[in-house]
Design an enzyme around this catalytic site. Sequence first.
Site, short mmCIF file in Angstrom:
data_model
loop_
_atom_site.label_atom_id
_atom_site.label_comp_id
_atom_site.label_asym_id
_atom_site.label_seq_id
_atom_site.Cartn_x
_atom_site.Cartn_y
_atom_site.Cartn_z
N HIS A 112 16.79 -25.47 15.97
CA HIS A 112 16.52 -25.85 14.37
C HIS A 112 18.37 -25.92 14.10
O HIS A 112 18.28 -24.92 14.15
CB HIS A 112 15.62 -25.76 14.01
CG HIS A 112 15.92 -25.71 11.91
ND1 HIS A 112 15.13 -26.86 11.80
CD2 HIS A 112 16.63 -25.09 11.52
CE1 HIS A 112 15.98 -26.41 10.66
NE2 HIS A 112 16.54 -25.77 10.18
N THR A 171 16.97 -35.29 17.24
CA THR A 171 16.14 -34.87 16.99
C THR A 171 15.27 -35.08 18.10
O THR A 171 14.95 -34.00 19.35
CB THR A 171 15.51 -35.38 15.91
OG1 THR A 171 15.71 -35.69 14.88
CG2 THR A 171 13.84 -35.03 16.26
N ARG A 213 20.32 -30.51 22.90
CA ARG A 213 19.50 -30.69 23.52
C ARG A 213 19.37 -32.02 24.84
O ARG A 213 18.19 -31.68 25.54
CB ARG A 213 18.82 -32.04 22.23
CG ARG A 213 18.03 -30.53 21.10
CD ARG A 213 18.11 -31.03 19.86
NE ARG A 213 17.41 -30.64 18.96
CZ ARG A 213 17.25 -30.88 17.48
NH1 ARG A 213 17.31 -31.88 17.29
NH2 ARG A 213 16.68 -30.25 16.59
N LYS A 259 14.37 -21.76 18.71
CA LYS A 259 13.11 -22.76 19.23
C LYS A 259 12.10 -22.05 20.36
O LYS A 259 12.74 -21.60 21.12
CB LYS A 259 12.81 -23.79 18.61
CG LYS A 259 13.68 -24.57 17.64
CD LYS A 259 12.68 -25.78 17.62
CE LYS A 259 12.74 -26.47 16.60
NZ LYS A 259 12.38 -27.80 16.08
N ARG A 300 25.05 -29.30 13.85
CA ARG A 300 23.91 -31.12 14.30
C ARG A 300 25.21 -31.82 15.45
O ARG A 300 24.24 -32.18 16.25
CB ARG A 300 24.25 -31.98 12.76
CG ARG A 300 23.01 -31.00 11.92
CD ARG A 300 21.40 -31.20 12.39
NE ARG A 300 21.14 -31.76 12.39
CZ ARG A 300 19.40 -32.29 12.63
NH1 ARG A 300 18.58 -31.11 12.44
NH2 ARG A 300 19.00 -33.58 12.85
#
Length: 195
Positions: free
Chosen positions: A162, A128, A139, A13, A122
Amino acid sequence: MHPKEERTVVIVKPDGVRRGLIGEIVNRFERRGLKIIALELFSATKQQIDDHYPKDEKWILRLGEKTLANYTQYGIDAKAELGTDDKKEIGLMVRGWLLDYMTSAPLVKMIVKGIHAVDMVRKISGPTMPAAAEMGTIRGDFSVDDASAANRDKRAIHNIVHASETPQEAEHEIQFWFAPEEVHDYKRAEDDIMF
Ligand code: GDP
Ligand code: MG
């Protein structure tokens, strides 16, 4: 299909690209033994991002619910901050923020292939919400952003990558983002040793 043939889509992103994390992200998938079979830096249009994210009511309601749950958790009045506490309206609002965010700088799109590619990617990416992501995940290692801050600033959560959530979503995204001639399979040296 052999389990080694599973494919998924990763998009770096705008915050990932602008922070110089492209190589770091590619490395995390490659070192695990996953194979990059397509890779491109590009700028997306709003229309492309609009077509990329699901438009069905269920997905929009889920996005709205997740946002509302965060307001409830922190005792913040969603209606006062966003002007509505309707799940669908909030879902559509967050979706709009995503279109702005994903077109604010170039992106890097790639197809990652390997055993349990969807779940594995993932797992390597983390959940998220970066503030809740474990260290060792992309992340969790590179961001501390959170829905409460993002919602307050009326923007999407900046969470670096993403990654498709299901094999179905992955296949849809592969068809959408890649022409067949942009996908290049090959044998990696590790293939003979790891499996
Ligand atoms: P992902 O699959 O982990 O990327 O998460 P989702 O598919 O649920 O949401 C898509 C993207 O929308 C996320 O990566 C975030 O950038 C953004 N997003 C999701 N939930 C929220 C939220 O509650 N608030 C805000 N501001 N953005 C959100
Ligand atoms: Mg998603």
